[in-house]
Scaffold this motif. Structure first.
Motif, PDB file in Angstrom:
ATOM      1  N   PRO A 269       0.826  -1.213   0.000  1.00 58.84           N
ATOM      2  CA  PRO A 269       0.000   0.000   0.000  1.00 58.84           C
ATOM      3  C   PRO A 269       0.862   1.266   0.000  1.00 58.84           C
ATOM      4  O   PRO A 269       1.991   1.269   0.477  1.00 58.84           O
ATOM      5  CB  PRO A 269      -0.810  -0.126   1.301  1.00 58.84           C
ATOM      6  N   GLN A 270       0.276   2.331  -0.516  1.00 63.29           N
ATOM      7  CA  GLN A 270       1.025   3.564  -0.725  1.00 63.29           C
ATOM      8  C   GLN A 270       1.503   4.205   0.576  1.00 63.29           C
ATOM      9  O   GLN A 270       2.649   4.580   0.704  1.00 63.29           O
ATOM     10  CB  GLN A 270       0.163   4.576  -1.497  1.00 63.29           C
ATOM     11  N   GLY A 271       0.648   4.353   1.544  1.00 62.32           N
ATOM     12  CA  GLY A 271       1.017   5.066   2.767  1.00 62.32           C
ATOM     13  C   GLY A 271       0.786   6.560   2.615  1.00 62.32           C
ATOM     14  O   GLY A 271       0.539   7.071   1.517  1.00 62.32           O
ATOM     15  N   GLU A 272       0.871   7.260   3.719  1.00 61.67           N
ATOM     16  CA  GLU A 272       0.601   8.704   3.718  1.00 61.67           C
ATOM     17  C   GLU A 272       1.911   9.479   3.566  1.00 61.67           C
ATOM     18  O   GLU A 272       2.827   9.334   4.365  1.00 61.67           O
ATOM     19  CB  GLU A 272      -0.090   9.109   5.017  1.00 61.67           C
ATOM     20  N   ARG A 273       1.988  10.320   2.538  1.00 61.32           N
ATOM     21  CA  ARG A 273       3.214  11.047   2.246  1.00 61.32           C
ATOM     22  C   ARG A 273       3.466  12.162   3.242  1.00 61.32           C
ATOM     23  O   ARG A 273       2.559  12.917   3.607  1.00 61.32           O
ATOM     24  CB  ARG A 273       3.158  11.649   0.841  1.00 61.32           C
ATOM     25  N   SER A 274       4.719  12.253   3.641  1.00 58.36           N
ATOM     26  CA  SER A 274       5.142  13.365   4.499  1.00 58.36           C
ATOM     27  C   SER A 274       5.495  14.562   3.626  1.00 58.36           C
ATOM     28  O   SER A 274       5.535  14.483   2.389  1.00 58.36           O
ATOM     29  CB  SER A 274       6.368  12.943   5.311  1.00 58.36           C
ATOM     30  N   ASP A 275       5.787  15.698   4.279  1.00 59.57           N
ATOM     31  CA  ASP A 275       6.241  16.877   3.528  1.00 59.57           C
ATOM     32  C   ASP A 275       7.522  16.561   2.763  1.00 59.57           C
ATOM     33  O   ASP A 275       7.732  17.060   1.653  1.00 59.57           O
ATOM     34  CB  ASP A 275       6.492  18.042   4.485  1.00 59.57           C
ATOM     35  N   LEU A 276       8.374  15.722   3.354  1.00 54.94           N
ATOM     36  CA  LEU A 276       9.623  15.357   2.688  1.00 54.94           C
ATOM     37  C   LEU A 276       9.341  14.572   1.403  1.00 54.94           C
ATOM     38  O   LEU A 276       9.981  14.801   0.366  1.00 54.94           O
ATOM     39  CB  LEU A 276      10.485  14.523   3.645  1.00 54.94           C
ATOM     40  N   ASP A 277       8.355  13.672   1.458  1.00 54.74           N
ATOM     41  CA  ASP A 277       7.972  12.908   0.264  1.00 54.74           C
ATOM     42  C   ASP A 277       7.379  13.838  -0.794  1.00 54.74           C
ATOM     43  O   ASP A 277       7.707  13.742  -1.983  1.00 54.74           O
ATOM     44  CB  ASP A 277       6.950  11.826   0.610  1.00 54.74           C
ATOM     45  N   SER A 331       6.453  -1.680   9.756  1.00 59.33           N
ATOM     46  CA  SER A 331       6.168  -1.208   8.400  1.00 59.33           C
ATOM     47  C   SER A 331       4.879  -0.390   8.429  1.00 59.33           C
ATOM     48  O   SER A 331       3.818  -0.840   7.990  1.00 59.33           O
ATOM     49  CB  SER A 331       6.045  -2.388   7.438  1.00 59.33           C
ATOM     50  N   ASP A 332       4.977   0.824   8.963  1.00 65.82           N
ATOM     51  CA  ASP A 332       3.793   1.667   9.087  1.00 65.82           C
ATOM     52  C   ASP A 332       3.583   2.478   7.806  1.00 65.82           C
ATOM     53  O   ASP A 332       4.319   2.360   6.827  1.00 65.82           O
ATOM     54  CB  ASP A 332       3.907   2.579  10.308  1.00 65.82           C
ATOM     55  N   ALA A 333       2.557   3.338   7.811  1.00 68.14           N
ATOM     56  CA  ALA A 333       2.207   4.118   6.621  1.00 68.14           C
ATOM     57  C   ALA A 333       3.337   5.044   6.206  1.00 68.14           C
ATOM     58  O   ALA A 333       3.572   5.270   5.009  1.00 68.14           O
ATOM     59  CB  ALA A 333       0.929   4.917   6.884  1.00 68.14           C
ATOM     60  N   ASP A 334       4.053   5.584   7.197  1.00 70.10           N
ATOM     61  CA  ASP A 334       5.160   6.496   6.889  1.00 70.10           C
ATOM     62  C   ASP A 334       6.288   5.763   6.164  1.00 70.10           C
ATOM     63  O   ASP A 334       6.851   6.266   5.183  1.00 70.10           O
ATOM     64  CB  ASP A 334       5.671   7.113   8.184  1.00 70.10           C
TER      65      ASP A 334
END
Length: 642
Positions: A269-277, A331-334
């Protein structure tokens, strides 16, 4: 000269890179063009197809082998020819149509540059064969050669096209639409290569040492195509280290952790993008736009340099700032977002690099794309060119991170000047920016900046005078010849002025009013002196200072960080895998022991230690005694079996 205007008009429709060649070196050559003597006296070569009568001095120009056979005194002599070059064709004689005498071919051959200009037609045996293929391929989309071909190949291609077009034989008066004109390749010292000087570089030595991709990358990015460029194996090696190995190490980092975590781009799964991503994807899509535009303008140098700058940011900012996201066990969303973001960057780079470094691009593509998507094209060179997604480009975020990176660079310079290691935490970072908007942007990026510089707190300065004092004095070599004895009065008046105000005025590029004189910024010398307890770096209107006061608590944390680095080195020396859990043993004095007690959780997390034992190592542990910040310490590591 009869088609001079056609030559000039055609040149106006050709896209030259660099553009100054078009109406500079090449345009000047066309403007002053004279009729061309195409004949040369050589034993072997392309024969001028002209026969001269021995009796009446008449001439005949033969346009094909069929016509030669038709007009030959002995047609069988034409059939016996296996080579149409001189001297073999000279055996064929013609019957003169005017007097019936014998015609012999003139002795001259065609200038070899005439041959080069005939290439578009000769390659298809046009007009005798391949008419449809020729019509589709003429004019050529793109050619490339060195700058001396403005009087050689570039010119002969252009001239013959103009002449043939004027005769109605070809569909256009230009033979090429786009041209890259290369400067000359010089040796490492900037001298022309010459066998007699012994400064010629054997290309095979370079290829065998550094590879074809490194050679290509250096030639693309070292200088713009029209400039002369220095060349040596050492320069190619430097290009390899600065770019290709940086990219390869980033790729290896991704592959190592992706295998450990079982990352599958098609299923994870994609996961939630951080500002860095979001920043990296923004820069990536902007890169696609920039590289595409540069290549469409036949500008490989700027395109390559843009890719190189992106890879540098990818390695030295994104991966550095994301390491802990990949290291952590869960292996979390981040973590999933970090994987997908880095995967997208690397696969997009493989496609962008395909024209530049075809072998490296193929290796990245094969392992990252083909292994995950079996239905993908079998080669990166058969895949589609990347298309940018404008919705992912955030210029505001790009500017924010660029500002953060600049402040970090100045912060590192300040630390380096104070000779304080980056692993030693410092209490405070003080920054003066150029606007309130920049301050707000830096506040949003503060966690990244503070972590990167290993500083505990950020404080903004309204005046650099909080961390520096200034000494100002007149620039005597400039002012002496102009003001003579008046310089003494200027020095005294300047000494009585507020040095901070003078420094601000000079930094802003404004004149300083001293007595009745208006002194330019270059007329005043400003020396900055750091206040005690600070190390300062200034550039482009920014002031960045670090407080160098190290408390006992900060010193203990710095000692713990240094121990982490030593333990990591010991893990590698012991041959442990990156995911191996270990037990760590430390034998040290009270100061080191106290630091370990205080930061035990941090040391264990960073080194994947299940236990941190203060005491002699167990039997079979990999041990080493070292000096750590003046303390004698014995470190040992032992792998914990799963």
């Amino acid at each position: 000269t009869a088609v001079k205007e056609s030559l000039l008009e055609g040149n106006g429709r050709i896209h030259w890179y660099p553009e100054h060649i078009q109406w500079g070196r090449y345009g000047d050559w066309l403007q002053s063009n004279v009729d061309w003597a195409i004949s040369r006296e050589r034993y072997w070569g392309t024969p001028l197809p002209i026969w001269r009568c021995e009796g009446c001095d008449a001439y005949a120009c033969v346009g094909s082998v069929a016509e030669l056979r038709e007009r030959a005194e002995d047609p069988a002599a034409v059939d016996r020819l296996t080579d149409l070059h001189r001297p073999y064709v000279d055996a064929v004689t013609l019957r003169c149509g005017a007097c019936g005498g014998t015609m012999r071919r003139v002795r001259e051959v065609a200038d070899v540059w005439f041959d080069s200009g005939a290439m578009p037609y000769a390659q298809w045996h046009y007009p005798f064969q391949n008419g449809e293929v020729f019509q589709r391929s003429f004019p050529a989309d793109f050619i490339c050669e060195a700058v001396d071909q403005t009087r050689g190949w570039f010119c002969t291609l252009h001239a013959e096209a103009a002449l043939l077009h004027a005769a109605g034989a070809v569909p256009d008066s230009i033979a090429y639409r786009h041209v890259i004109c290369l400067g000359h390749i010089l040796d490492e010292k900037g001298e022309k290569m010459s066998k007699s000087r012994g400064n010629v570089v054997d290309p095979w030595t370079v290829l065998e040492t550094h590879g074809a991709d490194a050679l290509r990358w250096y030639l693309y990015t070292a200088t713009p195509p029209g400039n002369a460029r220095r060349f040596s194996a050492n320069l190619v090696g430097e290009s390899l280290r600065r770019f290709m190995l940086t990219l390869w190490n980033t790729y290896a980092f991704f592959v190592t952790y992706a295998r450990l975590d079982g990352f599958d781009p098609a299923r994870t799964p994609q996961g939630e993008r951080s500002d860095l991503d979001r920043w990296l994807l923004s820069e990536l899509n902007r890169l696609v736009v920039e590289v595409t535009e540069d290549l469409e303008q036949y500008n490989p140098t700027d395109a390559g340099r843009a890719i190189q700058a992106f890879v540098d940011d990818l390695s030295n900012w994104y991966v550095r700032r994301s390491r802990r996201r990949f290291w952590k066990g869960e292996s979390d969303a981040d973590k999933r977002a970090a994987y997908h973001t880095l995967y997208t960057a690397l696969t997009t780079l493989s496609r962008l690099l395909a024209p530049f470094t075809p072998f490296l691009a193929e290796e990245l593509y094969g392992n990252l794309v083909r292994s995950a998507y079996p239905d993908a094209p079998v080669s990166v060179h058969l895949d589609a060119w990347p298309e940018a997604d404008p919705s992912l480009i955030d210029e505001g975020l790009n500017a924010e991170v660029r500002l953060a990176m600049r402040i970090v660079s100045l912060g590192r310079a300040a630390r380096s000047k104070a000779q304080v290691k980056v692993r030693q935490p410092l209490p405070e970072l003080l920054v003066q920016v150029r606007s309130r908007q920049e301050q707000a942007a830096l506040e949003r990026q503060a966690p990244q900046v503070l972590d990167e510089l290993n500083v505990k707190a950020l404080r903004f300065l309204t005046d650099a005078a909080d961390v520096v004092t200034y000494r100002v004095q007149p620039n005597l070599p400039r002012l002496g010849p102009v003001y003579g004895q008046e310089v003494g009065r200027i020095r005294e008046a300047l000494a009585g002025m507020d040095p901070q105000e003078v420094a601000r005025t000079v930094a802003a590029g404004r004149n300083v009013q001293v007595l009745e004189h208006s002194l330019g910024p270059e007329d005043v010398l400003v020396q900055a002196q750091e206040r005690e307890g600070y190390s300062v770096a200034q550039e482009g209107g920014y002031t960045v200072a670090v407080s160098t006061r190290v408390t006992p608590e900060l010193a203990a944390e710095g000692l713990a960080r240094e121990l982490v680095r030593r333990i990591q080195d010991l893990r590698r020396d012991a041959g442990f895998e990156i995911a191996d859990r270990i037990v760590t043993y430390v034998t040290a004095d009270g100061e080191v022991a106290a630091a370990l007690d205080r930061f035990a959780d941090y040391v264990k997390a960073e080194t994947l230690s299940t236990d941190l034992v203060q005491g002699p190592p167990a039997e079979g542990a990999h041990a080493e005694t070292q000096e750590v910040d003046g303390h004698r310490v014995t470190l040992a590591v032992r792998r914990v079996e799963p």
